[in-house]
Motif scaffolding. Structure first.
Motif, PDB file in Angstrom:
ATOM      1  N   SER A 228     -16.394  75.543  52.042  1.00 28.74           N
ATOM      2  CA  SER A 228     -16.005  76.910  52.404  1.00 28.74           C
ATOM      3  C   SER A 228     -15.299  76.906  53.761  1.00 28.74           C
ATOM      4  O   SER A 228     -14.358  77.663  53.985  1.00 28.74           O
ATOM      5  N   TRP A 229     -15.705  76.014  54.655  1.00 28.62           N
ATOM      6  CA  TRP A 229     -15.013  75.874  55.942  1.00 28.62           C
ATOM      7  C   TRP A 229     -13.574  75.401  55.713  1.00 28.62           C
ATOM      8  O   TRP A 229     -12.624  75.938  56.283  1.00 28.62           O
TER       9      TRP A 229
ATOM     10  N   GLU B 213     -11.559  78.224  54.064  1.00 28.31           N
ATOM     11  CA  GLU B 213     -11.233  79.262  55.056  1.00 28.31           C
ATOM     12  C   GLU B 213     -10.036  78.803  55.893  1.00 28.31           C
ATOM     13  O   GLU B 213      -9.088  79.551  56.131  1.00 28.31           O
TER      14      GLU B 213
ATOM     15  N   LYS C  35      -6.937  78.948  53.699  1.00 30.21           N
ATOM     16  CA  LYS C  35      -6.430  80.311  53.511  1.00 30.21           C
ATOM     17  C   LYS C  35      -5.679  80.784  54.746  1.00 30.21           C
ATOM     18  O   LYS C  35      -4.586  81.326  54.659  1.00 30.21           O
ATOM     19  N   THR C  36      -6.282  80.563  55.918  1.00 30.58           N
ATOM     20  CA  THR C  36      -5.658  81.004  57.160  1.00 30.58           C
ATOM     21  C   THR C  36      -4.324  80.282  57.382  1.00 30.58           C
ATOM     22  O   THR C  36      -3.321  80.914  57.720  1.00 30.58           O
TER      23      THR C  36
ATOM     24  N   ILE D  21     -14.240  83.589  52.109  1.00 32.29           N
ATOM     25  CA  ILE D  21     -13.061  83.329  52.929  1.00 32.29           C
ATOM     26  C   ILE D  21     -12.114  84.535  52.966  1.00 32.29           C
ATOM     27  O   ILE D  21     -11.056  84.476  53.567  1.00 32.29           O
TER      28      ILE D  21
ATOM     29  N   LYS E 178     -14.825  89.544  55.580  1.00 35.95           N
ATOM     30  CA  LYS E 178     -15.754  89.096  54.535  1.00 35.95           C
ATOM     31  C   LYS E 178     -15.941  90.218  53.518  1.00 35.95           C
ATOM     32  O   LYS E 178     -16.118  91.372  53.881  1.00 35.95           O
TER      33      LYS E 178
END
Lengths: 351, 208
Positions: free
Chosen positions: A169-170, A173, A176-177, B88, B115
């Motif tokens: 998930s890190w 994330e 995605k960013t 995410i 979130k």
């Protein structure tokens, strides 16, 4: 079973024959029950029209202000889910794998495209500093987008089982960013790149000859071309411009959800984006292969800006002849005829 | 084990938005997020019906299926919950959900999503039951306290039912049977006739 079916068929045939006898009134009544108001006149307590409406994505009134808040049930989401989780992920993923395998097989069978004559040791400028910056700005942002995009689409199936929920998930994330912020940079770099390179990618008559001969890749024949060959031109128009425009346009629709675009628009954009993106990645894989291990001297050309004169003559004969004859300038703008004067002292390139 | 479900009786919902308010108050939901909303069809015309809608905690939840980080999970009681630490903010669950349940508080310029937040059936999240952390991220965990969702508990007409699917289905069935259809709905039998009772006779004797 067959007897039952024929029974049912006879029943309906019978109905069809009998119904007209009742005349238009019954039919008109059934038609008039389309709205809740009409239905509850004939059948009080029957809310079927309301539930049909709730199911049909019709927007009602709600005190909750926002985009599509008046819609009770939308169906497009399920279609999108089936497409994305089904064929797009399955076949898209295997196509990417297949492409990489094909490139590997091609490399094993054909090997890199080398030079036919020995290098002269004389270097000629192939790309100016600005051209190289424009290329690498686009190439690096493309790679960031490709890796982060693949992580978001396939990571759940490939990485997640290996590295676990927390780490993945890190990573997702971060992906995605990066994807959201590098996307617009990629778009900008495409525009700069296209403006800089469009002149030398303009189709010419000799490109057809090059295409017919397949660039001589399999025969080993040296086929003349301009500064860029027909294969590179197709990649320029179809890949950089074509797929670039489609993936950037669909990406912007999802990247900026603050313009009140509805869910179906964003889902359509997502499907277009994933298909265009996967195609882009597969095509770029061939370009990256041909620009690195696949062609001797190609990577150095884009890294340092210089190629050996033999390389220039064999890979871009018409361009090379024009530059030598002084008919066109070097990429950095120096007069072309000067090339022969400076060629005796090749620039020292630090590797 | 009970299978938790929501049921909204469109015959009873009066669009008071009490459930919406109860949810906001109970869970202190993020600004701009409405975990529950009431939608009125045929508003202002004959045949008007209102329905309260939130996350329905689907058996085959589309949000769960499309989540790229697999942050959703289902409790033993069938409640669909998610882990905000993993989310995410991609918005895919919001695309896929038929009911428009997942929502995103805006955390930056250009509609950047934070979130995801949605109805939890008042069952909190993966944190320790009724802990401060759980409340801050997901709101109240009434199920852990032996209570049912605040929206349904608060409903003034008991149109919105929330709880064990078998129990609320029984309640609704009884209700539908008693309510019947046609004239009975509007209480004609109550008002104009109870056939099994003897006919009340007119008082005899001379009027004074």
């Amino acid at each position: 079973m067959r007897a039952n079916l024929s029974g049912v068929r006879h029943f309906f045939l019978g109905l069809m024959l009998i119904l007209p006898l009742f005349g238009g009134t019954a039919w008109a009544q059934a038609q008039g029950q389309d709205t809740q108001a009409q239905r509850q006149q004939v059948q009080p307590g029957n809310n079927a029209p309301t539930w049909r409406k709730a199911r049909s994505s019709v927007e009602g009134y709600t005190a909750t202000k926002g985009r599509e808040t008046g819609v009770l049930i939308q169906s497009e989401g399920e279609t999108w889910r089936q497409l994305r989780n089904g064929p797009i992920t399955r076949y898209g993923g295997w196509l990417v794998v297949l492409m990489l395998v094909a490139i590997g097989v091609f490399y094993a069978a054909r090997g890199p495209i080398g030079l036919h004559s020995p290098p002269t040791g004389k270097m000629i400028e192939r790309f100016s500093a600005f051209e190289r910056i424009a290329h690498w700005a686009m190439a690096i942002s493309f790679c960031v987008l490709a890796v982060s995009g693949l992580t978001l689409l396939f990571g759940k199936h490939i990485l997640l089982p290996v590295i676990g929920h927390t780490l993945f998930s890190w990573l997702a994330e971060l992906s995605k960013t990066m994807h959201n912020f590098v996307g617009p940079i990629f778009l900008f770099s495409i525009v700069v790149f296209v403006l800089k390179y469009i002149g030398d990618n303009w189709p010419r008559a000799y490109d057809l000859t090059w295409l017919v001969k397949g660039g001589g890749v399999l025969t080993g024949e040296v086929v003349p071309s301009g500064r860029f060959n027909a294969g590179e031109k197709i990649w320029f128009w179809g890949g950089v411009i074509g797929l670039g425009a489609v993936s950037c346009a669909s990406g912007l629709v999802m990247n900026f959800p603050n313009f009140d675009q509805t869910r179906d628009v964003m889902m359509l954009a997502n499907v277009v984006h994933v298909i265009a993106g996967l195609w882009y990645i597969m095509w770029a894989a061939t370009h990256i292969y041909l620009g690195t291990v696949g062609t001797t001297g190609a990577y150095e050309a884009m890294r340092d800006g210089y190629v050996d004169e033999t390389w220039a003559r064999e890979h871009a004969q018409y361009w090379y002849e024009d530059v030598k004859a002084g008919r066109r300038a070097l990429p950095s703008g120096e007069p072309g005829a000067a090339a022969s004067a400076t060629a005796t002292a090749p620039p020292q390139v630090q590797h | 084990m009970a299978r938790m479900k929501f049921l909204c009786d469109a015959e009873r919902c009066i669009e008071c938005n009490g459930c919406v308010t109860a949810c906001k108050q109970e869970n202190e939901v993020p600004w701009g997020v409405n975990r529950r909303r009431v939608v009125t069809l045929n508003d202002g015309v004959s045949g008007e019906k209102s329905i309260s809608v939130a996350c329905m905690h689907c058996s085959d939840a589309p949000c769960m299926a499309v989540c790229p980080v697999d942050c959703f999970y289902r409790t033993e009681e069938g409640v669909v919950l998610h882990d905000k630490d993993m989310c995410i903010g991609c918005g895919y669950c919001f695309y896929a959900c038929p009911f428009g349940a997942p929502q995103f508080p805006q955390t930056g310029a250009f509609g950047m999503r934070g979130k995801m937040d949605k109805c939890t059936f008042c069952a909190g999240g993966p944190e320790m039951d009724n802990s401060k952390e759980e409340f801050a991220k997901y709101g109240s965990n009434r199920l852990a306290q032996g209570k049912l969702p605040a929206c349904a508990e608060m409903c003034s007409t008991k149109a919105l039912l929330g709880g064990d699917g078998n129990v609320i289905a029984d309640i609704f069935r009884d209700r539908a049977l008693k309510r019947g259809k046609g004239a009975e709905v509007w209480g004609w039998s109550t008002a104009y006739g109870k056939p099994d009772k003897p006919q009340q006779e007119a008082p005899k004797g001379a009027k004074s």
